[in-house]
Design a protein around this motif. Sequence first.
Motif: not given
Length: 201
Positions: A1-7, A33-38, A48-51
């Motif tokens: 089952m897919s997970k919904i994650i708020l990033y 200069g870091e991607d911070l895990g993105f 990816n769902i965006q407003g």
Amino acid sequence: MSKIILYIAQSIDGYISTTDGSVSWLDDFNNTGEDLGFNKFIDNIDVNIQGSKTYVQVLGFDVPYPYSGKSFSLHENGNKKVVGTLNDGKWDGYQEEWYRNGENRWKGNFKLGERDGLWSEWYEGGKKKREKSFVNGLGEGISISWYENGNKKTEHYLVNGLTEGTSTLWYEFGQIHGKGTFKRGERQGLHTEWFENGQKE
């Protein structure tokens, strides 16, 4: 089952933007200069769902849009607005847009961010507005536009985005307005214009 994650980027005190909607408070972190895990995170995301406000704001950043794959957006009433495909943040392939009432607004193809091939556009109400072909983002071939009443408005030929050969314009109710020749976008020779009553100027 897919997970919904708020990033989301959020301040320690629970805010995601200033009162005017700005996220400039993140600039100090973005410039490290870091991607911070993105990048690692997004590689494991299927959808990816965006407003709409987030989407518009990301488009305004001075960086490529960071997503690939099928993309769509909706009007406030839930009807489809745009459907297309992104490749490394650039539109690539077939794309279509609709008005709020569900009628077609335009459709055509992109090639790595540039319009490519035949594009068609409509007025709200269904009447054809424009047909124009592109090669690598530049107009190429016959370009025709129409008034909302269905009468032809302009017709000309394009080479590398510049008008070449005969160009003709009409008034809204069908009377010819102007006609002349172009070469590499520059007027050549005699150009004739008419008043709306049919008399030459």
